[in-house]
Design a protein around this motif. Sequence first.
Motif, PDB file in Angstrom:
ATOM      1  N   ASP A   1      16.843  -9.822 -46.295  1.00 58.13           N
ATOM      2  CA  ASP A   1      15.858  -8.739 -46.181  1.00 58.13           C
ATOM      3  C   ASP A   1      15.588  -8.385 -44.722  1.00 58.13           C
ATOM      4  N   MET A   2      15.521  -9.384 -43.863  1.00 63.29           N
ATOM      5  CA  MET A   2      15.306  -9.129 -42.446  1.00 63.29           C
ATOM      6  C   MET A   2      16.486  -8.372 -41.846  1.00 63.29           C
ATOM      7  N   ASP A   3      17.692  -8.693 -42.312  1.00 61.63           N
ATOM      8  CA  ASP A   3      18.870  -7.983 -41.827  1.00 61.63           C
ATOM      9  C   ASP A   3      18.858  -6.532 -42.317  1.00 61.63           C
ATOM     10  N   THR A   4      18.478  -6.329 -43.557  1.00 60.36           N
ATOM     11  CA  THR A   4      18.356  -4.970 -44.076  1.00 60.36           C
ATOM     12  C   THR A   4      17.394  -4.162 -43.219  1.00 60.36           C
ATOM     13  N   ASN A   5      16.247  -4.760 -42.916  1.00 64.52           N
ATOM     14  CA  ASN A   5      15.230  -4.067 -42.126  1.00 64.52           C
ATOM     15  C   ASN A   5      15.729  -3.723 -40.727  1.00 64.52           C
ATOM     16  N   VAL A   6      16.457  -4.648 -40.090  1.00 63.82           N
ATOM     17  CA  VAL A   6      16.882  -4.391 -38.717  1.00 63.82           C
ATOM     18  C   VAL A   6      17.933  -3.293 -38.672  1.00 63.82           C
ATOM     19  N   ASN A   7      18.787  -3.219 -39.670  1.00 68.37           N
ATOM     20  CA  ASN A   7      19.755  -2.123 -39.728  1.00 68.37           C
ATOM     21  C   ASN A   7      19.054  -0.775 -39.831  1.00 68.37           C
ATOM     22  N   ILE A   8      18.027  -0.704 -40.649  1.00 68.65           N
ATOM     23  CA  ILE A   8      17.280   0.551 -40.832  1.00 68.65           C
ATOM     24  C   ILE A   8      16.497   0.891 -39.571  1.00 68.65           C
ATOM     25  N   GLU A   9      15.825  -0.100 -38.993  1.00 69.73           N
ATOM     26  CA  GLU A   9      15.013   0.133 -37.792  1.00 69.73           C
ATOM     27  C   GLU A   9      15.874   0.585 -36.624  1.00 69.73           C
ATOM     28  N   PHE A  10      17.033  -0.054 -36.462  1.00 62.99           N
ATOM     29  CA  PHE A  10      17.889   0.327 -35.338  1.00 62.99           C
ATOM     30  C   PHE A  10      18.423   1.736 -35.526  1.00 62.99           C
ATOM     31  N   ALA A  11      18.809   2.089 -36.724  1.00 64.92           N
ATOM     32  CA  ALA A  11      19.338   3.435 -36.977  1.00 64.92           C
ATOM     33  C   ALA A  11      18.319   4.502 -36.609  1.00 64.92           C
ATOM     34  N   LYS A  12      17.045   4.219 -36.814  1.00 64.45           N
ATOM     35  CA  LYS A  12      15.992   5.184 -36.487  1.00 64.45           C
ATOM     36  C   LYS A  12      15.907   5.460 -34.995  1.00 64.45           C
ATOM     37  N   THR A  13      16.343   4.512 -34.168  1.00 64.63           N
ATOM     38  CA  THR A  13      16.278   4.717 -32.713  1.00 64.63           C
ATOM     39  C   THR A  13      17.302   5.740 -32.252  1.00 64.63           C
ATOM     40  N   GLY A  14      18.390   5.884 -33.006  1.00 65.08           N
ATOM     41  CA  GLY A  14      19.459   6.791 -32.600  1.00 65.08           C
ATOM     42  C   GLY A  14      20.264   6.292 -31.415  1.00 65.08           C
ATOM     43  N   ASN A  15      20.075   5.028 -31.051  1.00 64.96           N
ATOM     44  CA  ASN A  15      20.743   4.477 -29.872  1.00 64.96           C
ATOM     45  C   ASN A  15      22.160   4.002 -30.185  1.00 64.96           C
ATOM     46  N   SER A  16      22.943   3.844 -29.131  1.00 61.02           N
ATOM     47  CA  SER A  16      24.241   3.197 -29.244  1.00 61.02           C
ATOM     48  C   SER A  16      24.038   1.698 -29.413  1.00 61.02           C
ATOM     49  N   PHE A  17      24.983   1.047 -30.089  1.00 52.96           N
ATOM     50  CA  PHE A  17      24.955  -0.409 -30.189  1.00 52.96           C
ATOM     51  C   PHE A  17      25.143  -1.061 -28.825  1.00 52.96           C
ATOM     52  N   PHE A  18      25.699  -0.318 -27.880  1.00 51.98           N
ATOM     53  CA  PHE A  18      26.083  -0.875 -26.585  1.00 51.98           C
ATOM     54  C   PHE A  18      25.212  -0.304 -25.467  1.00 51.98           C
ATOM     55  N   HIS A  19      24.904  -1.130 -24.476  1.00 45.71           N
ATOM     56  CA  HIS A  19      24.095  -0.696 -23.341  1.00 45.71           C
ATOM     57  C   HIS A  19      24.940  -0.064 -22.250  1.00 45.71           C
ATOM     58  N   LYS A  20      26.244  -0.218 -22.360  1.00 46.10           N
ATOM     59  CA  LYS A  20      27.165   0.423 -21.423  1.00 46.10           C
ATOM     60  C   LYS A  20      28.178   1.237 -22.213  1.00 46.10           C
ATOM     61  N   SER A  21      28.778   2.203 -21.556  1.00 49.00           N
ATOM     62  CA  SER A  21      29.779   3.038 -22.215  1.00 49.00           C
ATOM     63  C   SER A  21      31.025   2.233 -22.550  1.00 49.00           C
ATOM     64  N   ILE A  22      31.638   2.564 -23.676  1.00 47.46           N
ATOM     65  CA  ILE A  22      32.886   1.908 -24.061  1.00 47.46           C
ATOM     66  C   ILE A  22      33.969   2.162 -23.018  1.00 47.46           C
ATOM     67  N   SER A  23      33.808   3.202 -22.225  1.00 46.74           N
ATOM     68  CA  SER A  23      34.773   3.493 -21.164  1.00 46.74           C
ATOM     69  C   SER A  23      34.757   2.423 -20.077  1.00 46.74           C
ATOM     70  N   GLU A  24      33.684   1.635 -20.001  1.00 43.47           N
ATOM     71  CA  GLU A  24      33.557   0.576 -19.006  1.00 43.47           C
ATOM     72  C   GLU A  24      34.134  -0.751 -19.483  1.00 43.47           C
ATOM     73  N   LEU A  25      34.660  -0.790 -20.695  1.00 38.78           N
ATOM     74  CA  LEU A  25      35.197  -2.030 -21.239  1.00 38.78           C
ATOM     75  C   LEU A  25      36.552  -2.325 -20.597  1.00 38.78           C
ATOM     76  N   ASP A  26      36.557  -3.305 -19.699  1.00 35.69           N
ATOM     77  CA  ASP A  26      37.767  -3.649 -18.941  1.00 35.69           C
ATOM     78  C   ASP A  26      38.549  -4.803 -19.554  1.00 35.69           C
ATOM     79  N   VAL A  27      37.937  -5.521 -20.469  1.00 39.74           N
ATOM     80  CA  VAL A  27      38.596  -6.660 -21.103  1.00 39.74           C
ATOM     81  C   VAL A  27      39.655  -6.147 -22.086  1.00 39.74           C
ATOM     82  N   PRO A  28      40.869  -6.706 -22.080  1.00 39.17           N
ATOM     83  CA  PRO A  28      41.877  -6.296 -23.075  1.00 39.17           C
ATOM     84  C   PRO A  28      41.319  -6.421 -24.486  1.00 39.17           C
TER      85      PRO A  28
END
Length: 251
Positions: A163-190
Amino acid sequence: MPFYKFENGKVFYEIFGEGEPLLLIHGNSVSSRMFHPIIKLYADNYKVILFDFPGHGKSSRLEKFETDFWYYNSKVSNALLEELNLKNVNVIGTSGGALVGINLALEHPDKVKFLVADSFEGESSLETFVKTIREDRERDKKIEEAQFFWKDMHGTDWEKVVDMDTNVNIEFAKTGNSFFHKSISELDVPTLLTGSLEDEYCNHLDKIFEGLKDKNTALKIHIFEKGNHPAMFSNHEEFFKIASEFIAKKM
């Protein structure tokens, strides 16, 4: 049982096998026990490190999950690597664990040698998934097989964790934010992105991954024609072969 401290709680971890270190990161609503059915395949070739997110499995319980769940658990992952004094670790994250793995690689590229991100929805929440998650979870919680699975993952308080996981998925979606704090373009790791065309949570992972590759042309992609969510399990032998070849720099 081995634990390490994170904030005000204890995080459970365990290690199997010997060799080059490989961190496996579990997904949402489950725990590291999800890897036990396939652990021998990996432990015969790597030093496999598993851990349970706070509030999951054998880790200390939380009153609620952080809304920025996948970034938060990347910090938990980094704390484990600090505890074990490890850098340049191979990482495979599946489903929500892929989001955690990408955050770990974006924030601490010195810790990650190769990353395989399996069966995840891209940079932001999928409306189609979040729209029905509560209804879907309530239905699934009444299915005996699902009850047994989640109880095996977490113990007797499995329903609260789900239930807590269900809630966090819904709450995060409401923020409209990206899952990541940096752009995927900055991902240098293979990084290798994997998924299945038959993924029941997202049947167009190929298009999502191509969109990510447009932002970061260094990304590698492998899409399985068959198999449900996540591809790491529904195609476990072929997935292991492909992931191992990528880690061995043969892809």
